[in-house]
Each structure stands twice: as C-alpha cells, then as structure tokens.
Enzyme design. Structure first.
Site, short mmCIF file in Angstrom:
data_model
loop_
_atom_site.label_atom_id
_atom_site.label_comp_id
_atom_site.label_asym_id
_atom_site.label_seq_id
_atom_site.Cartn_x
_atom_site.Cartn_y
_atom_site.Cartn_z
N ASN A 81 0.87 -1.18 0.00
CA ASN A 81 0.00 0.00 0.00
C ASN A 81 0.91 1.23 0.00
O ASN A 81 1.51 1.55 1.01
CB ASN A 81 -0.89 -0.01 1.25
CG ASN A 81 -1.72 1.26 1.36
OD1 ASN A 81 -1.67 2.13 0.48
ND2 ASN A 81 -2.48 1.38 2.44
N THR A 116 -0.63 -1.53 -4.83
CA THR A 116 -2.07 -1.26 -4.97
C THR A 116 -2.31 0.14 -5.53
O THR A 116 -1.54 1.07 -5.29
CB THR A 116 -2.81 -1.40 -3.63
OG1 THR A 116 -2.27 -0.44 -2.73
CG2 THR A 116 -2.64 -2.78 -3.04
N GLU A 117 -3.42 0.27 -6.24
CA GLU A 117 -3.78 1.57 -6.82
C GLU A 117 -5.03 2.15 -6.20
O GLU A 117 -5.40 3.28 -6.46
CB GLU A 117 -3.97 1.42 -8.33
CG GLU A 117 -2.65 1.24 -9.05
CD GLU A 117 -2.80 0.65 -10.44
OE1 GLU A 117 -3.93 0.54 -10.93
OE2 GLU A 117 -1.76 0.28 -11.00
N ASP A 168 -2.53 -1.75 9.78
CA ASP A 168 -3.55 -2.72 10.17
C ASP A 168 -4.66 -2.79 9.13
O ASP A 168 -5.22 -3.86 8.88
CB ASP A 168 -4.14 -2.33 11.53
CG ASP A 168 -3.10 -2.46 12.64
OD1 ASP A 168 -2.17 -3.26 12.49
OD2 ASP A 168 -3.23 -1.73 13.65
N ASP A 173 -10.27 -3.26 13.21
CA ASP A 173 -8.86 -3.34 12.78
C ASP A 173 -8.47 -2.13 11.94
O ASP A 173 -7.75 -2.24 10.94
CB ASP A 173 -8.60 -4.61 11.94
CG ASP A 173 -8.68 -5.88 12.78
OD1 ASP A 173 -8.72 -5.78 14.01
OD2 ASP A 173 -8.72 -6.97 12.18
N ASN A 208 -9.04 -1.85 -1.51
CA ASN A 208 -9.63 -3.14 -1.92
C ASN A 208 -9.02 -3.77 -3.16
O ASN A 208 -9.48 -4.80 -3.62
CB ASN A 208 -11.16 -3.05 -2.09
CG ASN A 208 -11.82 -2.91 -0.75
OD1 ASN A 208 -11.37 -3.50 0.23
ND2 ASN A 208 -12.87 -2.11 -0.68
N GLY A 253 2.49 1.24 8.35
CA GLY A 253 1.22 1.93 8.55
C GLY A 253 1.32 2.94 9.67
O GLY A 253 2.42 3.40 10.00
C1 LIG Z 1 -3.89 10.71 27.20
C2 LIG Z 1 -3.33 9.38 26.93
C3 LIG Z 1 -3.93 8.80 25.71
C4 LIG Z 1 -3.38 7.43 25.49
C5 LIG Z 1 -4.02 6.80 24.35
C6 LIG Z 1 -3.45 5.44 24.14
C7 LIG Z 1 -3.82 5.02 22.79
C8 LIG Z 1 -3.57 3.58 22.61
C9 LIG Z 1 -3.97 3.22 21.23
C10 LIG Z 1 -4.15 1.77 21.17
C11 LIG Z 1 -4.82 1.44 19.88
C12 LIG Z 1 -4.64 0.00 19.63
C13 LIG Z 1 -5.65 -0.50 18.72
C14 LIG Z 1 -5.22 -0.45 17.30
C15 LIG Z 1 -6.03 -0.02 16.36
C16 LIG Z 1 -5.61 -0.01 14.91
O1 LIG Z 1 -6.18 -1.11 14.26
C17 LIG Z 1 -6.10 1.26 14.26
C18 LIG Z 1 -5.69 1.33 12.80
O2 LIG Z 1 -4.31 1.20 12.63
P1 LIG Z 1 -3.59 1.58 11.22
O3 LIG Z 1 -3.76 3.04 11.03
O4 LIG Z 1 -4.28 0.84 10.10
O5 LIG Z 1 -2.14 1.16 11.35
N1 LIG Z 1 -5.58 2.38 14.96
C19 LIG Z 1 -6.34 3.18 15.73
C20 LIG Z 1 -5.66 4.26 16.50
O6 LIG Z 1 -7.53 3.07 15.79
N1 LIG Z 2 -3.45 2.36 -3.38
C1 LIG Z 2 -4.30 2.68 -2.42
N2 LIG Z 2 -4.93 3.89 -2.39
C2 LIG Z 2 -5.75 4.22 -1.40
N3 LIG Z 2 -6.05 3.43 -0.36
C3 LIG Z 2 -5.48 2.21 -0.32
C4 LIG Z 2 -4.57 1.79 -1.33
N4 LIG Z 2 -4.13 0.55 -1.02
C5 LIG Z 2 -4.75 0.21 0.14
N5 LIG Z 2 -5.56 1.19 0.57
C6 LIG Z 2 -6.38 1.26 1.78
O1 LIG Z 2 -5.75 2.14 2.71
C7 LIG Z 2 -6.25 1.88 4.00
C8 LIG Z 2 -5.24 2.16 5.09
O2 LIG Z 2 -4.08 1.48 4.86
P1 LIG Z 2 -2.99 1.11 5.94
O3 LIG Z 2 -1.87 0.46 5.19
O4 LIG Z 2 -3.58 0.36 7.03
O5 LIG Z 2 -2.45 2.52 6.43
P2 LIG Z 2 -2.68 3.30 7.80
O6 LIG Z 2 -2.01 2.51 8.86
O7 LIG Z 2 -2.00 4.62 7.59
O8 LIG Z 2 -4.14 3.41 8.02
C9 LIG Z 2 -6.68 0.44 3.96
O9 LIG Z 2 -8.05 0.44 4.25
C10 LIG Z 2 -6.47 -0.03 2.54
O10 LIG Z 2 -7.59 -0.77 2.09
#
Ligand SMILES: CCCCCCCCCCCCC/C=C/[C@@H](O)[C@H](COP(=O)(O)O)NC(C)=O
Ligand SMILES: Nc1ncnc2c1ncn2[C@@H]1O[C@H](COP(=O)(O)OP(=O)(O)O)[C@@H](O)[C@H]1O
Ligand SMILES: [Ca+2]
Length: 506
Positions: free
Chosen positions: A101, A133-134, A160, A463, A137, A202
């Site tokens: 991604n 990916t472009e 995630d 997630d 999904n 991510g």
């Molecule tokens: C004032 C102190 C505040 C402390 C906050 C602590 C935050 C702890 C965050 C824990 C989150 C763990 C759950 C993970 C969720 C990920 O799936 C999701 C998406 O992650 P991605 O952006 O795809 O890597 N991220 C969030 C922040 O919702």
């Molecule tokens: N080429 C793309 N352009 C836009 N969105 C994308 C692309 N490839 C994947 N995604 C979507 O981007 C979203 C977030 O990606 P992720 O790698 O988890 O980054 P982040 O941790 O910053 O949220 C996912 O829902 C995924 O489906």
C-alpha cells in the site's frame, strides 16, 4: 577452516541452522581481507554465512560472518553442507505474493519494501510477485483472482487496515473455494493455511507489534524468511445473517470508533491524525447506550486479569485449542454454543472494545488487554462505562504505563467466545417505530440536557477500518489463520540458546 572476525574481536559464536538466512561464496574482490595473517594466504577462498542477530526489544537484524581457507575444495564442501542444511528447513517460503500500500502510514511502503525487505528476500533466494495497490480493496479483489496455490505466503506492506484487506481476501477466497457461505454466522469456517507476513508501514501497526513484539520491517522480513508460523484467532462480524467483516485486533465502539471516523478525514496528517482525533474525541466525551450480550469463554484456562501474557509457544493457547477441538468432536454437528448461557448487560458506555489480542503498539506497549491471547479461541470484552472526563483520562493513561487498566469501578472485562451489541437507538426504533420524534430531536439525550449521552450511533473501529452498524453479532474462530511470526519471545537470548546449534569452528 578459520573464521575471520577482526571487527568484533569475538572468539566464537553459535547460530542455530533455523536462524541462518543464507550461505554464499564470498566475492574476494569485494571483501577486504585486511588482517595481516590472511593477507599472507596464497590464494584464499571464502564463504559468508548470513544469520539472524537478535538485539534488544525483539529486534532482529541480518548479520554475517566470513570464513576463509586456502583449500578451494574444503570451502565448497562447507558451502554445500550448509546449503543442504538450509534445504531441510521445510517451513521456509520460496515463493511469495507481496502487496504494497503506497499510501499507508507515512507513505513509505514502497521505499521500505525496496530498500529494506527486497534485498533480504533475494539474499534468502525467495522469489516474489510484487503488486503495488492503486486503490482501496485492490489487494483483496486481486486475491480472489490469483493462482493462490503457487505461493507459500502472502506479504502485506502497510498498516492494520492493509493487513485487514489482505486477510479478508485470503479468508474470503478460502471460503469461496470450499463452498462456505460467509453470510451464515454459524458456518464452520475453513482454516487458511497460507501464512500472511506483515511488513509494518502503517500508522499504528498494532497487529505486527502484538505478534512480533516490535514494528520493524527488517525484523518482520526475517521472521518471514525463517518460516515462522503463529496461529491467530479471527472474529467474524455479522448483522441479520449478513457478513460484515473479520477482525483480529480491535473491534471498538464509542471512543476508538469515533477516533477512527474523525481521523479518516485527516489522512493527510499521517500517523499524527490519531493524536489529533484522539484529543478531540476525548474532549467530546460521548457515551453510547445499548445492550451487550456475550457467552463467556469457558474452554480456556486464562483470564483477562492474569499477570502472565501470551508468549511464544503459549501453553494456554495450545490447551484452549485442544479443549475446543474436543468439544467440537463431542457435539458433532450440533452447535454447542446454542446451549450455553448468554450474559446480558445494558448501560451507557464511553467505549466498548472487543480485542482478539493484546493490541499492543508503540503508543500502548502493553496494549488494551495485556493478558489477551493470540490463539486461544477467545476475545476480551472491555466495557468502559459512563464516567467523568478525569476518570476516563486516568483509564487512558494506564494504556501507556504499567498500572492495571482494569482496576477501575467503571471498567469491566470479560473473556468471551461470542458477543452481540444493539444500540439503544436501534432498539427504540424497532420497538416503537412511530416515535419518530426521538430521531429528530438533535444529537443529545432529550431527558437529561446536561448528559453526554449521544443519541446518534457511534461507528465500529474494525482493525482500523470503519464499520457502520448499530447491531452486530461477533463470533471468535479459533486459529482461523496463520502469520509469519512466532508471538512475543520471553527472552530472545534464552530462546536462541535453547535451539539446536551449528557450531562455527574457530
Ligand atoms: C492521554 C493518553 C492517551 C493514550 C491513548 C493510548 C492510545 C492507545 C492506542 C491503542 C490502539 C490500539 C488499537 C489499534 C487499532 C488499529 O487497528 C487502528 C488502525 O491502525 P492503522 O492506522 O491501520 O495502522 N488504529 C487506531 C488508533 O484506531
Ligand atoms: N493504493 C491505495 N490507495 C488508497 N487506499 C489504499 C490503497 N491501497 C490500500 N488502501 C487502503 O488504505 C487503507 C489504510 O491502509 P494502511 O496500510 O492500514 O495505512 P494506515 O495505517 O495509515 O491506516 C486500507 O483500508 C487499505 O484498504
Ligand atoms: Ca484470542
């Protein structure tokens, strides 16, 4: 055969064969054999062993050691013998399908893969088909079309959300190929034997951190190369006999759902968006009313208040899986869960979190449920009831320190194997469709104007993907899939000493 290790001045070192990455004849034009002793050697021959070096905090990196000798035949024998040992490592992948991604996290996915991961895969003689990916999904759709049997694993480079996409593609493909209807919440799903590797690129990278112990692309690449395998529970989310999503880490309503929804509009901020939206959501202090029902996970010995956490080779995960398999055998086709009790809780909540794993990440090193298990067929249901802003802040701060985050009167935690939620709004609408006044009376609680209770629904953070549904049914599927990981090691140095060894001669 002699080893030259002038830089580190160590006399000897032990490397288990399972941690050798590659063995190569050394190009003497490139390699400087600058020790006086070796320069005297008439026509030296050499080979290099690349191996996993374990550093602090679960970090792995690729180290190497070069062996020199005058006898070309002896040198080739060593190379041959070591390559044969590597061939015996049957769990190692040879052919991988990689999805990148390019827009995840800090938009570094492509660079991270090309600079840090691809050279290691090529060193380990792993062939790859790389797919950038472009659109969202793209990877998921592609997984329904590719010749999946060609690959020993799928790698996703992203966060995630990207992992979730690849997982949906793989599990969905598996069910489709086996004729399983994903819309049936009770259908026994087919296990997915193709492992997924996560190269973290991510914003939160919680799944990688919770299964490897660190978010580091090189460490993850090495776990893939050595062919690690970590089973993982997956929960299915349904509503009215319609499949909505799968989840392996956090399924969160209220606080974490609102953060995600707000942060999606701020993607340009990169990972910082979660801090911004987190602060905003904290200040808004919305609570949501609804009914929760769940079936406690009686098959597992663990509890969410345990002091010990899930670690490599976890005996609780093994025992729980066996227990579930036995139950399934006894019940045959009958659904044992239909007969088990449901607990029902009604109330107003700031956060409802269902976590399949600890959800540890750099922001919260112990995670939302430190004692949750990766593969025990259960999830931890954490209910944060309506409380003051100050109390909620105390709860959040405990995500980041060593204190017990469940030791609050307004926080309840249960280990569950299935869970349902219906928002009050939906219940009201269903029971009294004529009372449309409620729907149009603004955003906040009509009976108590000072109350923070939100009449609008929250969304689910599944997630890292938003999911809009005011009623859901969740079921944990024990060890439905596998990752290229080994869980978090108790003590990296110890673990490596206990494995079988190849002694490098001095
Ligand atoms: C004032 C102190 C505040 C402390 C906050 C602590 C935050 C702890 C965050 C824990 C989150 C763990 C759950 C993970 C969720 C990920 O799936 C999701 C998406 O992650 P991605 O952006 O795809 O890597 N991220 C969030 C922040 O919702
Ligand atoms: N080429 C793309 N352009 C836009 N969105 C994308 C692309 N490839 C994947 N995604 C979507 O981007 C979203 C977030 O990606 P992720 O790698 O988890 O980054 P982040 O941790 O910053 O949220 C996912 O829902 C995924 O489906
Ligand atoms: Ca679990």
């Amino acid at each position: 055969m002699r080893r030259l290790d002038v830089t580190r001045e160590r006399k000897n070192c032990f490397v288990p064969t399972s941690e050798i990455i590659a063995v190569e004849e050394t190009d003497l034009n490139k390699k400087q054999h600058n020790s006086g002793k070796w320069q005297k050697m008439a026509k030296p021959h050499a080979f290099t062993v690349y191996y996993v070096k374990k550093a602090r905090n679960h970090r792995w990196w690729c180290s190497d050691v070069t062996f020199w000798c005058v006898d070309e035949q002896l040198c080739n024998q060593w190379i041959q013998a070591l390559k044969e040992l590597l061939e015996l490592q049957k769990a190692r992948p040879k052919q991988l399908l990689v999805y990148i991604n390019p827009y995840g996290g800090k938009r570094q996915g492509k660079r991270i893969y090309e600079q840090k991961v691809a050279p290691l895969f090529s060193l380990a003689s792993i062939s790859t088909d790389v797919f950038i990916t472009e659109r969202a999904n793209h990877a998921k759709d592609n997984l329904f079309e590719v010749n999946i049997n060609k690959y020993d694993g799928v790698v996703c480079v992203g966060g995630d959300g990207m992992f979730s996409e690849v997982m949906h593609g793989l599990i969905g493909r598996m069910q489709k190929d086996s004729g399983i209807d994903q819309n049936n919440p009770k259908a026994p799903l087919v296990q997915c034997n193709i492992r997924i590797g996560i190269i973290p690129a991510g914003s939160t990278d919680c799944i990688c951190y919770s299964t490897v112990g660190i978010s580091d692309p090189v460490t993850s690449a090495l776990h893939i190369i050595v062919g690690d395998s970590q089973p993982l529970d997956v929960s299915s989310v349904h509503h009215n006999n319609t499949f909505l999503k799968y989840t392996v880490s956090l399924l969160g309503y209220g606080f974490y759902g609102d953060i995600l929804k707000d942060s999606e509009k701020k993607r340009w901020m990169g990972p910082m968006r979660y801090d911004y939206s987190g602060f905003k959501t904290f200040l808004s202090h919305h609570c949501y009313e609804g009914t929760i029902s769940f079936q406690p996970a009686k098959h597992t010995l663990g509890s969410p208040r345990d002091k010990d956490s899930c670690r490599t080779g976890c005996h609780i995960c093994r025992q729980s899986e066996q227990q579930l398999a036995e139950q399934r055998k006894k019940c045959g086709l009958k659904h044992e869960e239909d007969e088990e009790e449901w607990k029902v809780i009604k109330g107003k909540f700031l956060a409802i979190n269902v976590v399949n794993m600890s959800c540890a990440c750099p922001r919260s090193p112990k995670g939302l449920s430190p004692a949750a298990h990766l593969a025990d067929g259960s999830a931890d249901l954490i209910l944060v009831r309506k409380c003051s802003r100050f109390d909620f802040l105390r709860y959040l701060v405990r995500h980041t320190n060593q204190d017990d985050q469940f030791d609050f009167s307004f926080v309840d935690v249960y280990r569950v194997k299935s869970f349902q939620f219906t928002s009050k709004l939906l219940e009201d609408n269903e029971s009294d469709v004529t009372d449309i006044g409620k729907k149009h009376f603004g955003q906040f609680c009509r009976d108590h104007p000072a109350c923070c209770c939100n009449i609008a629904n929250s969304t689910w953070n599944c997630d890292g993907e938003t999911l809009d549904s005011s009623a859901i049914e969740v079921r944990v599927h024990c060890q439905l899939m596998k990752l290229f990981a080994r869980g978090i090691e108790e003590n990296c140095k110890e673990a490596s000493r206990n494995q079988s060894r190849v002694e490098q001669l001095l």
